[in-house]
Design a protein around this motif. Structure first.
Motif, PDB file in Angstrom:
ATOM      1  N   GLN A 109      55.505   5.416 -29.278  1.00 44.75           N
ATOM      2  CA  GLN A 109      56.653   5.468 -30.168  1.00 44.75           C
ATOM      3  C   GLN A 109      56.806   6.880 -30.724  1.00 44.75           C
ATOM      4  O   GLN A 109      55.822   7.534 -31.031  1.00 44.75           O
ATOM      5  CB  GLN A 109      56.472   4.493 -31.331  1.00 44.75           C
ATOM      6  N   SER A 110      58.054   7.320 -30.856  1.00 42.20           N
ATOM      7  CA  SER A 110      58.318   8.629 -31.449  1.00 42.20           C
ATOM      8  C   SER A 110      59.678   8.597 -32.142  1.00 42.20           C
ATOM      9  O   SER A 110      60.489   7.712 -31.914  1.00 42.20           O
ATOM     10  CB  SER A 110      58.271   9.727 -30.387  1.00 42.20           C
ATOM     11  N   SER A 120      64.733   6.293 -33.321  1.00 43.82           N
ATOM     12  CA  SER A 120      63.395   5.898 -32.884  1.00 43.82           C
ATOM     13  C   SER A 120      63.429   5.621 -31.395  1.00 43.82           C
ATOM     14  O   SER A 120      64.355   4.986 -30.897  1.00 43.82           O
ATOM     15  CB  SER A 120      62.939   4.643 -33.621  1.00 43.82           C
ATOM     16  N   PHE A 121      62.402   6.098 -30.680  1.00 45.59           N
ATOM     17  CA  PHE A 121      62.276   5.878 -29.245  1.00 45.59           C
ATOM     18  C   PHE A 121      60.939   5.205 -28.973  1.00 45.59           C
ATOM     19  O   PHE A 121      59.945   5.481 -29.640  1.00 45.59           O
ATOM     20  CB  PHE A 121      62.341   7.206 -28.477  1.00 45.59           C
ATOM     21  N   GLU A 122      60.938   4.318 -27.983  1.00 47.66           N
ATOM     22  CA  GLU A 122      59.702   3.645 -27.607  1.00 47.66           C
ATOM     23  C   GLU A 122      59.668   3.518 -26.092  1.00 47.66           C
ATOM     24  O   GLU A 122      60.588   2.980 -25.486  1.00 47.66           O
ATOM     25  CB  GLU A 122      59.652   2.266 -28.275  1.00 47.66           C
ATOM     26  N   ASN A 123      58.617   4.050 -25.471  1.00 43.20           N
ATOM     27  CA  ASN A 123      58.409   3.940 -24.029  1.00 43.20           C
ATOM     28  C   ASN A 123      57.281   2.935 -23.828  1.00 43.20           C
ATOM     29  O   ASN A 123      56.281   2.995 -24.534  1.00 43.20           O
ATOM     30  CB  ASN A 123      57.960   5.256 -23.410  1.00 43.20           C
ATOM     31  N   ARG A 124      57.428   2.065 -22.848  1.00 39.97           N
ATOM     32  CA  ARG A 124      56.396   1.056 -22.594  1.00 39.97           C
ATOM     33  C   ARG A 124      56.130   0.939 -21.100  1.00 39.97           C
ATOM     34  O   ARG A 124      57.037   1.083 -20.292  1.00 39.97           O
ATOM     35  CB  ARG A 124      56.840  -0.307 -23.110  1.00 39.97           C
ATOM     36  N   ASP A 133      48.001  13.033 -36.774  1.00 41.92           N
ATOM     37  CA  ASP A 133      49.258  12.301 -36.568  1.00 41.92           C
ATOM     38  C   ASP A 133      49.138  11.179 -35.544  1.00 41.92           C
ATOM     39  O   ASP A 133      50.140  10.637 -35.092  1.00 41.92           O
ATOM     40  CB  ASP A 133      50.358  13.263 -36.113  1.00 41.92           C
ATOM     41  N   PHE A 134      47.914  10.846 -35.136  1.00 40.43           N
ATOM     42  CA  PHE A 134      47.707   9.835 -34.105  1.00 40.43           C
ATOM     43  C   PHE A 134      47.114   8.564 -34.707  1.00 40.43           C
ATOM     44  O   PHE A 134      46.277   8.621 -35.598  1.00 40.43           O
ATOM     45  CB  PHE A 134      46.764  10.352 -33.017  1.00 40.43           C
ATOM     46  N   THR A 135      47.557   7.427 -34.171  1.00 38.01           N
ATOM     47  CA  THR A 135      47.001   6.128 -34.536  1.00 38.01           C
ATOM     48  C   THR A 135      46.605   5.418 -33.253  1.00 38.01           C
ATOM     49  O   THR A 135      47.411   5.285 -32.334  1.00 38.01           O
ATOM     50  CB  THR A 135      48.030   5.262 -35.293  1.00 38.01           C
TER      51      THR A 135
END
Length: 161
Positions: free
Chosen positions: A18-19, A25-29, A146-148
């Motif tokens: 997600q970014s 908002s964008f989400e690549n899967r 900034d990472f989870t």
């Protein structure tokens, strides 16, 4: 926020990235809606909150073995001790309508430290013309800069699907 998950039978090592760019908002899967399929989703958060939850409607396109359209509403709320998120999704496969499904994912995590969270999670999957399956599990998160990195532990009662 890269995550790994397994929301659909037979999927392993699903990726979700997600970014945010500007107000979108964008989400690549990959391997998320279905095995060997990829999707890109875009949405824009609503300006209002509802019961303290921020709401983002999303729309996406799925390609690969599963060809379809994804519509979803993502909601989250966070305070100093808790993080909650809710994802309601309807996935329509235009190549084979019988593979379409409704999907709900709920996550609640307690912030143990600045870098570590632990909680519970539930999933409900309802394929078209079939009974829905409810799964529950545990989740942990490790945060760095900034990472989870999220990990989900599910029962996945695949024999019921």
């Amino acid at each position: 926020m890269p995550t790994t998950c397994e929301p659909w039978p037979g999927n392993t090592n699903a990726l979700d990235d997600q970014s945010t760019i500007g107000s979108c908002s964008f989400e690549n899967r990959y391997n998320y809606e279905a095995a060997t399929s990829a999707s890109i989703n875009v949405g824009r958060p609503l300006n209002k909150t509802f019961a303290g939850f921020s709401i983002t409607p999303m729309l996406g396109l799925i390609v690969g073995d599963f060809k379809g359209i994804n519509t979803e509403i993502q909601a989250f709320h966070e305070n100093s001790k808790w993080y909650f998120s809710l994802d309601n999704q309807y996935v329509f496969e235009y190549a084979n309508v019988n593979r379409s499904f409704y999907y709900n994912w709920l996550v609640g995590r307690f912030k143990l430290t600045k870098f570590f969270r632990i909680g519970i999670t539930t999933q409900f999957t309802k394929p078209v013309n079939q009974r829905g399956v409810f799964d529950r599990g545990l989740t942990t998160s490790v945060l760095y800069d900034d990472f989870t990195f999220n990990i989900y532990y599910f029962n996945y009662e695949v024999h019921k699907r």
